[in-house]
Design a protein around this motif. Structure first.
Motif: not given
Length: 618
Positions: A125, A140, A150, A196, A206, A210, A212, A223
């Motif tokens: 990450s 990630r 987050y 999520e 995340l 995925c 972002l 995302i």
């Protein structure tokens, strides 16, 4: 490796450098070898890092790391194919100041932009701030080996490797009761429909695979998923020998890359097929028959019928390993329970987490920073007994079940799984079976007699139970690998290892290997009554036959029932129930019911769930 934390502010300066320092302090266990902090000139971007030095131990590897007077990166994890990417990027004109994989990531981002993640073989990450474009890019890894949490509102975007760093910055800690309802009733620790979601209302993760992008000037967060596997694209023409050859190629490459390290390396060793296969691949004896560079660690349970210590010792002796064991008992559960809960941050389903925690603690004691582990093999190669029914349903639908001999072969191997009328219906009418199963689980949840009516009424509107998209073996494996199951185990491993400043690497989760495995037909995974047939065939010349063809599937199981009979543990369960009653989750009558100790893999593990759930109510 490491812990990351960041603050991106849009319209206010509510968070300061002191908040960032509190965040990285909360992650100190993830990176005991150093720390770094940075903010841009505008003061609206703050990035922090705690370092666990694995690759390039010099100061050149310190983070936050700057590149081309434009990018600043913080990174947690490893990119195992970084030497190959280094060579490719150098050919494109890129130069480097360090020997780290972190610098490779940021150069790859400059070269390929958002598509850089497609080139990475690793667990990671990371977050990159682009000062020129004023954008934060984060990603990630494909399976979710490394975490990224987050918090986002109209004015701030905060992120970190663990939720405790967000709480340290002052983000509210508010329990997600819908998640708690599903954990207590059906044991889910995630929401398959909303990956999520976490156990806390205002904190998100995340999802695996995925990436972002956050644009603070527009306060825009996007995302998207960059990788997925279609479990229905099957190579039906592949021959056994070809499949074994290709498996060996991908697996050996995965192990080789995960041995890249500038510090001491070892392995968890349960004595089962998966960890033993890693040892056999990583440690072919040299001419003298020694493997003094490699160390193995095992949790043992003396007197427990599922203690695997003899199998682990057999492997350690065969490959001349330095081998250390830790005997885990109920006193460890009492003494370490609060520490484990602190590090896990969300409920966990069994006491197996304790055994894993003690293995990594043992590795720290002996100075081994990096460990290889066998997680992921069961979900991609069909290692659990629950997968038999999916294969049998597939054969039944093709009218091949009886003549295949698979039911008889499984019975001869001691498999107790049943195939009845419900399985036949599921095979022929999968959509109907899926609806029925979902309703059954919801009814099961609603009938949980210990829960208050108010809690059930308010929280049961979003039952999270779901079933595989395809009612065949590959569909079930895909479901457990990517939708519900594996990520939970990866969370346990990450938190337990990083609690002791150790790094765990998982060869079976090489994405190239997994992509290959999902192209294979079911009979290469279950055959003649054996699970993980392909792995067994690949290892039959390298490992003792009693390990290759073991009939008992232990699954790293501790004597949880015995531990739960301990007086102090019983008191801990009582305290947890009292807290859940006070929060009007459990009925008061539950305090007068006798506790029910149970094994780690019992279906309705209610008392264990109460024990862990009570810790996370806020």
């Amino acid at each position: 490796m490491c812990g990351i934390a960041g603050i991106i502010q849009t319209n206010s300066q509510a968070f300061s450098f002191s908040h960032l320092k509190k965040m990285t302090d909360a992650l100190a266990h993830r990176g005991p070898d150093g720390e770094g902090h940075w903010q841009n000139e505008a003061g609206n971007v703050l990035l922090g890092h705690r370092r666990l030095s694995i690759i390039d131990l010099t100061d050149a590897g310190s983070q936050p790391m700057h590149y081309n007077n434009r990018y600043t990166i913080i990174h947690n994890g490893e990119i195992y194919n970084y030497p190959e990417l280094l060579e490719e990027l150098q050919k494109k004109g890129y130069s480097f100041k360090s020997k780290t994989d972190t610098e490779i990531i940021v150069a790859a981002y400059d070269c390929w932009e958002d598509d850089c993640v497609d080139y990475f073989d690793g667990m990671f990450s990371f977050a990159i701030w682009d000062e020129k474009e004023k954008v934060l890019f984060a990603a990630r890894d494909r399976f979710g080996e490394k975490p990224f949490y987050y918090y986002f509102n109209n004015e701030q975007f905060l992120f970190a490797s663990e939720m405790k760093a967000l709480w340290a910055a002052g983000i509210e800690k508010s329990s997600n009761l819908k998640m708690l309802f599903n954990f207590i009733t059906i044991g889910y620790t995630g929401n398959p429909d909303k990956p999520e979601e976490t156990f806390y209302e205002n904190i998100f993760k995340l999802p695996p695979a995925c990436r972002l992008n956050f644009y603070p000037q527009q306060n825009e967060l996007s995302i998207d998923k960059y990788w997925e596997i279609d479990s229905e694209e099957i190579d039906k023409k592949i021959k056994d020998n070809e499949a074994i050859e290709k498996f060996n190629h991908f697996f050996q490459l995965a192990v080789k890359r995960r041995l890249r390290s500038d510090v001491a390396i070892g392995s968890s060793l349960s004595g089962g097929l998966d960890s033993s296969s890693i040892i056999a691949t990583a440690c072919p004896p040299d001419k003298q028959g020694h493997n003094s560079f490699f160390t193995s660690f095992t949790a043992i349970f003396p007197g427990f019928e599922k203690n695997e210590s003899l199998f682990a010792k057999q492997i350690a002796d065969q490959f001349n390993l330095q081998h250390f064991t830790t005997a885990v008992n109920e006193d460890d559960l009492v003494n370490d329970f609060e520490k484990i809960c602190f590090h896990q941050e969300e409920p966990f389903g069994s006491a197996s987490v304790l055994a894993q925690y003690k293995v990594y603690e043992l590795a720290k004691k002996h100075g081994i920073k990096v460990l290889l582990d066998g997680q992921g093999a069961d979900e991609t190669l069909a290692g659990y007994h629950k997968y038999y029914k999916w294969y049998w349903q597939e054969l039944f639908r093709k009218m091949k079940l009886l003549r295949s001999g698979e039911l008889k072969a499984a019975r001869e191997n001691g498999v107790q799984e049943k195939f009845g009328i419900n399985n036949a219906i599921a095979a022929w009418i999968p959509d109907f079976a899926s609806i029925v199963l979902e309703k059954q689980y919801l009814l099961h949840a609603l009938r949980q007699e210990d829960l208050t009516k108010e809690f059930v009424r308010f929280q049961s509107k979003e039952a999270y139970y779901t079933t595989p998209s395809y009612y065949n073996l590959n569909g079930a494996l895909h479901f457990n690998t990517f939708t519900n199951g594996l990520e939970e185990l990866l969370r346990y491993a990450d938190r337990n290892s990083m609690a002791h400043g150790r790094e765990v690497r998982l060869p079976f989760l090489s994405h190239e290997l997994v992509e290959f495995l999902f192209t294979l037909p079911a009979n290469l995974k279950i055959r003649n009554g054996w699970t993980k047939w392909l792995l067994r065939e690949s290892m039959k010349e390298k490992l003792p036959q009693e390990i290759v063809w073991r009939k008992d599937k232990v699954g790293f199981e501790p004597p949880q029932k015995k531990w739960m009979e301990n007086k102090t543990v019983q008191d801990m369960i009582g305290d947890a129930k009292t807290k859940l009653v006070a929060e009007k989750i459990l009925k008061p009558e539950v305090l007068h019911k006798k506790n029910q100790p149970h094994d780690a893999h019992t279906a309705d593990r209610f008392d264990w769930r109460y024990l862990t759930a009570g810790t996370y109510i806020s």
